[in-house]
Design a protein around this motif. Sequence first.
Motif, PDB file in Angstrom:
ATOM      1  N   GLY A  48       0.839  -1.089   0.176  1.00 46.76           N
ATOM      2  CA  GLY A  48       0.033  -0.193   0.073  1.00 46.76           C
ATOM      3  C   GLY A  48       0.794   1.191   0.022  1.00 46.76           C
ATOM      4  N   ILE A  49       1.885   1.238   0.743  1.00 44.94           N
ATOM      5  CA  ILE A  49       2.644   2.647   0.946  1.00 44.94           C
ATOM      6  C   ILE A  49       3.597   2.669  -0.336  1.00 44.94           C
ATOM      7  N   SER A  50       4.042   1.593  -0.981  1.00 45.76           N
ATOM      8  CA  SER A  50       4.835   1.743  -2.071  1.00 45.76           C
ATOM      9  C   SER A  50       3.856   1.954  -3.420  1.00 45.76           C
ATOM     10  N   GLY A  51       2.702   1.533  -3.327  1.00 49.76           N
ATOM     11  CA  GLY A  51       1.694   1.954  -4.349  1.00 49.76           C
ATOM     12  C   GLY A  51       1.474   3.351  -4.176  1.00 49.76           C
ATOM     13  N   LEU A  52       0.799   3.869  -2.973  1.00 47.84           N
ATOM     14  CA  LEU A  52       0.591   5.306  -3.059  1.00 47.84           C
ATOM     15  C   LEU A  52       1.766   6.236  -3.173  1.00 47.84           C
ATOM     16  N   GLY A  53       2.995   5.782  -2.667  1.00 46.07           N
ATOM     17  CA  GLY A  53       4.058   6.691  -2.954  1.00 46.07           C
ATOM     18  C   GLY A  53       4.452   6.745  -4.449  1.00 46.07           C
ATOM     19  N   TYR A  54       4.220   5.587  -5.224  1.00 43.28           N
ATOM     20  CA  TYR A  54       4.417   5.952  -6.827  1.00 43.28           C
ATOM     21  C   TYR A  54       3.306   6.795  -7.283  1.00 43.28           C
TER      22      TYR A  54
END
Length: 190
Positions: A48-54
């Motif tokens: 989730g954090i990597s997806g939203l960071g992207y």
Amino acid sequence: LEVVRAPIMVCLDAIAGTIWAIYEVGLGVLNPFPSPADAVWFLFYVAGISGLGYAVKRVWNLLRWKHVLVVFVGWLVLLVVTYLYSLKQIFADPTYSLLLKALSVQYPVGDLFLLLLAAIVFTTLRRGVYGPSWLAFIIGYFVYGIADLVYTFYLYTGAYRTGQLTDLLWYVAQLLFVYGFYQQAKILRQ
């Protein structure tokens, strides 16, 4: 890439929830912590954090810094409240080992980061960068994060019981994720 991470996140949540249910319903262990579900939920936060960071990276040029400042100030207030009502209790608990403290902290800290990134992306949604599916995803992240923060507060005050409002909020968030995927599938079919 974020289109791939969102389904991974939802699948990890479903797997962790299933493990949780097996412990709670199948084995009769109420509030099973720690359990293998916690390891899967850790991966849920990573996705989730990597997806939203992207997603934040994609909208970086569209950000209005006054909106980001408001989001960040609101996030800091939420961080202080979260510290006072859950993190402080977790760190102060002498019965928790370092591993149990780390597992306990992953939920409020992971949720706070999901909420921060989701709020930043939300400030750009009116500019048409993402389709309608992202509105559902972002609102789903908010609902999920708030439900987890309330759950953490209830857990450490001894007030949590299965079937409370938090359980309903988790289901609402998951339905919003499903609706977001439905919107993405509609766009891909066109």
